[in-house]
Structure formats: C-alpha cells, structure tokens
Scaffold this active site. Structure first.
Site, PDB file in Angstrom:
ATOM      1  N   ARG A 254       1.537 -10.360   7.216  1.00 17.74           N
ATOM      2  CA  ARG A 254       2.982 -10.337   7.439  1.00 17.74           C
ATOM      3  C   ARG A 254       3.424  -9.453   8.590  1.00 17.74           C
ATOM      4  O   ARG A 254       4.618  -9.403   8.899  1.00 17.74           O
ATOM      5  CB  ARG A 254       3.703  -9.973   6.153  1.00 17.74           C
ATOM      6  CG  ARG A 254       4.127 -11.250   5.487  1.00 17.74           C
ATOM      7  CD  ARG A 254       4.243 -11.133   4.031  1.00 17.74           C
ATOM      8  NE  ARG A 254       5.441 -10.439   3.631  1.00 17.74           N
ATOM      9  CZ  ARG A 254       5.686 -10.153   2.357  1.00 17.74           C
ATOM     10  NH1 ARG A 254       4.813 -10.490   1.440  1.00 17.74           N
ATOM     11  NH2 ARG A 254       6.771  -9.545   2.035  1.00 17.74           N
TER      12      ARG A 254
ATOM     13  N   PRO B 139       0.843  -1.205   0.000  1.00 17.75           N
ATOM     14  CA  PRO B 139       0.000   0.000   0.000  1.00 17.75           C
ATOM     15  C   PRO B 139       0.875   1.250   0.000  1.00 17.75           C
ATOM     16  O   PRO B 139       1.730   1.411   0.861  1.00 17.75           O
ATOM     17  CB  PRO B 139      -0.800  -0.105   1.303  1.00 17.75           C
ATOM     18  CG  PRO B 139      -0.668  -1.508   1.738  1.00 17.75           C
ATOM     19  CD  PRO B 139       0.623  -2.009   1.203  1.00 17.75           C
ATOM     20  N   GLU B 140       0.690   2.089  -1.001  1.00 19.90           N
ATOM     21  CA  GLU B 140       1.437   3.335  -1.100  1.00 19.90           C
ATOM     22  C   GLU B 140       0.431   4.471  -0.974  1.00 19.90           C
ATOM     23  O   GLU B 140      -0.735   4.230  -0.642  1.00 19.90           O
ATOM     24  CB  GLU B 140       2.206   3.362  -2.430  1.00 19.90           C
ATOM     25  CG  GLU B 140       3.091   2.117  -2.554  1.00 19.90           C
ATOM     26  CD  GLU B 140       3.909   2.017  -3.821  1.00 19.90           C
ATOM     27  OE1 GLU B 140       4.120   3.049  -4.490  1.00 19.90           O
ATOM     28  OE2 GLU B 140       4.359   0.903  -4.145  1.00 19.90           O
TER      29      GLU B 140
END
Length: 259
Positions: free
Chosen positions: A100, A2-3
């Site tokens: 993660r 996600p940016e």
DNA sequence: ACTACGTCCTGCGAGC
DNA sequence: TGCTCGCAGGACGTAG
C-alpha cells in the site's frame, strides 16, 4: 499495522544480520523510498524510535524507515511484487515490500535537522518510562483519549491494536475526553505491559506483518479486545462492540469501559 | 495552540 | 461465477 512490538521485533533481527555489514548496492523503485547511493558505507547501528527504524550509516547519516500499514522487511523476498527498496550488503540483501506504499525510506544526512515528527515523539515504553510524565501529557486536551494515545506524544509507538488493548485493560472508554490522572496512569502501565508481552511473542501477524525471515508473530492469538468485536469480553462476558473513534475502527467492552 | 478530517494506496471479503 | 463496493489505518497536510 506494524506498531512498536512489530518494529522492535524486526529491529532485533536486522541488528543480527546487518550490524557491521558493508552496503554493496541500494536500489530504489519508488519516490517514497528514494535514497542516495550508499555503496561502500558501513552500517554501524540498528536503532528504533517509536515505529521508526534508524540505520546508522557511517559518515553519511541515518537511514530512516517506516513500515506504514503494510510494510515488510525481508531478508530474502520470495515475492518480488511491491518491493520498493533493496539494500544489498556483503552479507545479504534486505528487501522493503509495501503493497500500500504508506511506508517510506529516506536518508537523514549528517547535519540535517531531525524531522518534526521524530522530535515530537513521546517516551519509549519500558521500565525507564516515567508513568507520571506520560500520564500528565495524556490528561491534557479535549480530544477522545484514543486520539491522544495514537498521536505519539505521550508514549511513542502506539497504534490501533495497542490503543484498543490498553484502553480495555485499563477500563477506559476510547471516546472519553476527560480522563483522570488515575486512569491515565493505568493506561500507561497497561501499555508497558502489553508492549513487553507482544514483543515476547514476536508481535501481531494479522495480515501483512511478518518477520525478516517471513515467520509470523504470535500475539494476535493473545489479543483480548482488538479485532474481537461481537465476541464476549474475557472479563465480564459482555459482547464487545465496534465503533469509530478518531477515524479508526475501535473495539471495546460497553460494560467494562464506561465513559 | 488544538482538534477534526481528508488523502494516500491496494488487497480482500461481503453482498448481489 | 464475477462484479462492485467498502473497509483496513499511520502519518501528514490543511482547514477551522
């Protein structure tokens, strides 16, 4: 992954759902997502800075969230596996899933100093961004230009796909260590354009990223460089190549992007 | 100060 | 079919 565009997309959805709601319960299931009890507090703002989400909690401070690589914010989590944090309000519950665990949630209490990484963030992309100022930061240093794009100090919110897309659009080699002001300005303008377009399409849903309602973004279908190694460059037809720069997988066109 | 690199973590796909 | 292995990468800590 996600940016900025992905974080901004969920921010807008969260603002609609959470602004003005009252927290009824918050549950933390892992140390990286540890937050004191906020029961009874009102959410007075849903902001974003770079890839960080900031929820203003009345009289308590700011709830800082980062999605890391695989973070998902969900309004109704169907899959409860890897949900590390839950924020229940009088309107519904927000679930933070993160297989993660590269993301985190923490409360910045009133009076706490702003974390260094937040202080060091560069300008936000957008019409108000000073291209000259960002370019001036970008041309400084000896590291590969891609590393400098990723370090958040020139422009905030850039990750691997935005970097590859911007470098390709601006025709700059990702491993180039000495960029001109002209190249740097092209890069910054490309970032602005790509960020805007990606937000319009709800960001890139490649693997893990989804919207609050589980919906997917669409910009992955419009990527011109990132993830297209082995495929022809849309500008010149040359096969795009994948290398490692700054420890990151990097796709570029060997013909359009010369050092 | 700057730069480089290892670390965290799990899912997935390639290859045998 | 089932296993192992390598890769994906944002931020941070540490070393040089």
């Amino acid at each position: 992954m996600p940016e900025l565009p992905e974080v901004e997309t969920v921010r807008r959805q969260m603002e609609n759902l959470l602004l003005g709601t009252i927290i009824t319960k918050n549950t933390c299931r892992h140390a990286r997502y540890q937050v004191p009890d906020l029961t009874g507090c009102v959410i007075t703002g849903v902001r974003r800075r770079g890839k960080y989400l900031l929820l203003d909690i009345q009289d308590r401070g700011v709830l800082l969230m980062h999605l890391g690589m695989t973070g998902q914010l969900l309004w109704n989590a169907e899959i409860k596996q890897h949900v590390h944090f839950e924020l229940s309000t009088n309107k519904g519950t927000l679930y933070f899933r993160d297989p993660r665990r590269f993301g985190f949630v923490r409360l910045l209490e009133q009076g706490d100093s702003v974390p260094r990484t937040l202080r060091r963030l560069g300008q936000e992309p957008g019409e108000e961004l000073s291209v000259k100022k960002a370019a001036a930061i970008l041309i400084k240093g000896q590291s590969p230009i891609k590393a400098r794009l990723l370090d958040q100090r020139a422009v905030a919110g850039i990750g691997n796909y935005l970097a590859d897309e911007a470098l390709h659009a601006a025709k700059v080699h990702p491993a180039c260590r000495a960029v001109t002001t002209r190249q740097a300005m092209r890069l910054v303008r490309a970032i602005n354009k790509i960020v805007m377009l990606s937000i319009e399409h709800g960001g890139v849903s490649e693997r893990d990223y989804v919207h609050l309602d589980g919906g997917r973004g669409g910009y992955q279908n419009l990527l011109r460089c990132y993830g297209r190694n082995g495929k022809p460059c849309f500008n010149c037809g040359t096969e795009l190549t994948k290398i490692v720069v700054a420890g990151r997988g990097t796709t570029f066109c060997p013909k359009c992007q010369k050092i």
